[in-house]
Write a protein that holds these residues in place. Structure first.
Motif, PDB file in Angstrom:
ATOM      1  N   LYS A 144       0.840  -1.179   0.000  1.00 47.79           N
ATOM      2  CA  LYS A 144       0.000   0.000   0.000  1.00 47.79           C
ATOM      3  C   LYS A 144       0.882   1.238   0.000  1.00 47.79           C
ATOM      4  O   LYS A 144       1.871   1.306   0.730  1.00 47.79           O
ATOM      5  CB  LYS A 144      -0.923   0.022   1.224  1.00 47.79           C
ATOM      6  CG  LYS A 144      -2.011  -1.049   1.197  1.00 47.79           C
ATOM      7  CD  LYS A 144      -2.963  -0.880   2.373  1.00 47.79           C
ATOM      8  CE  LYS A 144      -4.090  -1.913   2.319  1.00 47.79           C
ATOM      9  NZ  LYS A 144      -5.055  -1.723   3.430  1.00 47.79           N
ATOM     10  N   ALA A 145       0.533   2.212  -0.836  1.00 50.86           N
ATOM     11  CA  ALA A 145       1.291   3.459  -0.903  1.00 50.86           C
ATOM     12  C   ALA A 145       0.329   4.588  -1.235  1.00 50.86           C
ATOM     13  O   ALA A 145      -0.667   4.394  -1.939  1.00 50.86           O
ATOM     14  CB  ALA A 145       2.398   3.375  -1.957  1.00 50.86           C
ATOM     15  N   ALA A 146       0.609   5.774  -0.717  1.00 48.96           N
ATOM     16  CA  ALA A 146      -0.239   6.928  -1.031  1.00 48.96           C
ATOM     17  C   ALA A 146      -0.180   7.245  -2.521  1.00 48.96           C
ATOM     18  O   ALA A 146      -1.180   7.594  -3.139  1.00 48.96           O
ATOM     19  CB  ALA A 146       0.208   8.137  -0.210  1.00 48.96           C
ATOM     20  N   VAL A 156       1.646   7.957 -12.914  1.00 44.77           N
ATOM     21  CA  VAL A 156       1.390   8.102 -11.485  1.00 44.77           C
ATOM     22  C   VAL A 156       0.043   7.454 -11.179  1.00 44.77           C
ATOM     23  O   VAL A 156      -0.939   7.683 -11.882  1.00 44.77           O
ATOM     24  CB  VAL A 156       1.373   9.591 -11.058  1.00 44.77           C
ATOM     25  CG1 VAL A 156       1.011   9.717  -9.585  1.00 44.77           C
ATOM     26  CG2 VAL A 156       2.718  10.243 -11.342  1.00 44.77           C
ATOM     27  N   VAL A 157       0.011   6.649 -10.125  1.00 47.65           N
ATOM     28  CA  VAL A 157      -1.227   6.026  -9.654  1.00 47.65           C
ATOM     29  C   VAL A 157      -1.478   6.532  -8.241  1.00 47.65           C
ATOM     30  O   VAL A 157      -0.614   6.398  -7.363  1.00 47.65           O
ATOM     31  CB  VAL A 157      -1.125   4.489  -9.659  1.00 47.65           C
ATOM     32  CG1 VAL A 157      -2.446   3.873  -9.201  1.00 47.65           C
ATOM     33  CG2 VAL A 157      -0.751   3.984 -11.039  1.00 47.65           C
ATOM     34  N   ASP A 158      -2.641   7.137  -8.014  1.00 43.08           N
ATOM     35  CA  ASP A 158      -2.934   7.674  -6.687  1.00 43.08           C
ATOM     36  C   ASP A 158      -4.434   7.653  -6.417  1.00 43.08           C
ATOM     37  O   ASP A 158      -5.219   7.210  -7.237  1.00 43.08           O
ATOM     38  CB  ASP A 158      -2.388   9.106  -6.535  1.00 43.08           C
ATOM     39  CG  ASP A 158      -3.018  10.073  -7.527  1.00 43.08           C
ATOM     40  OD1 ASP A 158      -4.242   9.977  -7.760  1.00 43.08           O
ATOM     41  OD2 ASP A 158      -2.302  10.932  -8.072  1.00 43.08           O
ATOM     42  N   GLU A 159      -4.813   8.136  -5.243  1.00 41.15           N
ATOM     43  CA  GLU A 159      -6.217   8.251  -4.853  1.00 41.15           C
ATOM     44  C   GLU A 159      -6.502   9.677  -4.404  1.00 41.15           C
ATOM     45  O   GLU A 159      -7.363   9.913  -3.561  1.00 41.15           O
ATOM     46  CB  GLU A 159      -6.546   7.268  -3.721  1.00 41.15           C
ATOM     47  CG  GLU A 159      -6.452   5.808  -4.130  1.00 41.15           C
ATOM     48  CD  GLU A 159      -6.788   4.870  -2.988  1.00 41.15           C
ATOM     49  OE1 GLU A 159      -6.895   5.350  -1.849  1.00 41.15           O
ATOM     50  OE2 GLU A 159      -6.950   3.665  -3.231  1.00 41.15           O
ATOM     51  N   SER A 162     -10.068  10.807  -4.451  1.00 42.84           N
ATOM     52  CA  SER A 162     -10.949   9.864  -3.768  1.00 42.84           C
ATOM     53  C   SER A 162     -11.422   8.742  -4.690  1.00 42.84           C
ATOM     54  O   SER A 162     -12.229   7.911  -4.292  1.00 42.84           O
ATOM     55  CB  SER A 162     -12.176  10.560  -3.150  1.00 42.84           C
ATOM     56  OG  SER A 162     -13.115  10.954  -4.152  1.00 42.84           O
ATOM     57  N   ILE A 163     -10.934   8.736  -5.919  1.00 43.79           N
ATOM     58  CA  ILE A 163     -11.199   7.664  -6.872  1.00 43.79           C
ATOM     59  C   ILE A 163      -9.848   7.228  -7.417  1.00 43.79           C
ATOM     60  O   ILE A 163      -9.008   8.077  -7.738  1.00 43.79           O
ATOM     61  CB  ILE A 163     -12.102   8.141  -8.033  1.00 43.79           C
ATOM     62  CG1 ILE A 163     -13.467   8.576  -7.501  1.00 43.79           C
ATOM     63  CG2 ILE A 163     -12.283   7.050  -9.075  1.00 43.79           C
ATOM     64  CD1 ILE A 163     -14.379   9.147  -8.559  1.00 43.79           C
ATOM     65  N   PRO A 164      -9.571   5.925  -7.525  1.00 45.74           N
ATOM     66  CA  PRO A 164      -8.297   5.497  -8.092  1.00 45.74           C
ATOM     67  C   PRO A 164      -8.045   6.175  -9.439  1.00 45.74           C
ATOM     68  O   PRO A 164      -8.928   6.206 -10.300  1.00 45.74           O
ATOM     69  CB  PRO A 164      -8.472   3.984  -8.239  1.00 45.74           C
ATOM     70  CG  PRO A 164      -9.470   3.623  -7.187  1.00 45.74           C
ATOM     71  CD  PRO A 164     -10.420   4.789  -7.111  1.00 45.74           C
TER      72      PRO A 164
END
Length: 289
Positions: A144-146, A156-159, A162-164
């Protein structure tokens, strides 16, 4: 030396006698104290005696909190290890070896102050982690990573929303899928206004493999709800046949003047004049025949 007690019912005279006995016979006469001792009371004399004894036949051990313990002549210092943390080995001659066991347990936090630290074949250098014997680090559990970034940060993959989210910083924000993506149910498009109305491409649950082919041409996809996109330029000459036109669907108003030539009428007009018995008196094939 017997223990002396003064009871609550004892008289002052009894207290005097007991005290004098302690001073003379139990504590001893200060006049008999060795001249090597300069102290004038019992506690100070004991401390002085210990100091003299340890300076010649003993020594003092002190820990990191400055707590000390005197090891007198003939005494034994015990150095004990802790299971899975540290081990102590005494060997000849007069050697004490402290070491870590093969499997070390750190009960609390471990701080390594070195610039580069290696654990087995994994090296941690500053903020970088790498394998020293291969080009791959395998993680056997969930990671798990921010934020996850590729080496050059093109992907870049992030949340954060509030949505992937997948974000590409490549030219034209291109993102290549070298695979066959499988979507469940539907695909949503935001358009130029993020979070506004959406265009949803929905797929009815197929009962067999279906293929929808997009043509190799620039244009607009037509749907059954469209009423104004198809133009005459989109219909190639000779494409429509009589079978494509419903019976009695073209009225006279849609026919241009002289739209049907006389030669074509000759091919379709066949007038017959019959006698009273049904025999053909004359057959006409268009005007002028």
């Amino acid at each position: 030396m017997a223990v002396k007690f003064i009871a609550e019912t004892d008289t002052l005279e009894q207290f005097r006698l007991e005290f004098n006995d302690l001073s003379a016979n139990q504590f001893g006469d200060i006049a008999n104290l060795s001249g090597a001792i300069t102290a004038t009371n019992l506690v100070a004399a004991m401390n002085e005696t210990i100091s003299i004894a340890t300076s010649t036949a003993g020594w003092t051990i002190r820990d990191e909190t400055s707590t000390t313990q005197i090891i007198g002549g003939g005494n034994t210092l015990s150095v004990l290890g802790t299971s899975n943390q540290i081990q102590a080995v005494v060997s000849a001659t007069d050697t004490l070896t402290l070491s870590l066991p093969n499997d070390v347990t750190i009960p609390n936090s471990l701080t390594a102050l070195g610039t580069t630290n290696t654990f087995g074949s994994v090296e941690i250098s500053g903020n970088n982690i790498r394998s020293v014997d291969t080009n791959t680090i395998t993680i056997l559990d969930s990671l798990k990573a921010a934020t996850l970034e590729t080496g050059s940060s093109l992907l870049v993959v992030d949340e954060n929303s509030s949505i992937p989210r997948f974000t590409s910083s490549a030219a034209s924000k291109a993102l290549t899928f070298d695979a066959v993506p499988l979507f469940s149910g539907e695909i949503e498009f935001d358009g130029s206004t993020a979070g506004g109305f959406k265009t949803i491409v929905n797929v009815i649950d197929p009962t067999a493999d279906r293929t929808i082919t997009l043509p190799n041409i620039t244009g607009t996809v037509i749907t059954t709800g469209d009423t104004g996109t198809i133009t005459s330029t989109m219909i190639a000459a000779g494409t429509l046949t009589g079978g494509d036109i419903a019976d009695a669907s073209i009225g006279e108003a849609k026919l241009a003047d002289d739209a049907v030539s006389q030669d074509k009428l000759k091919d379709v007009v066949n007038l017959q004049i019959l006698n009273s018995s049904g025999g053909i008196l004359k057959q006409l094939y268009g005007a002028g025949s």
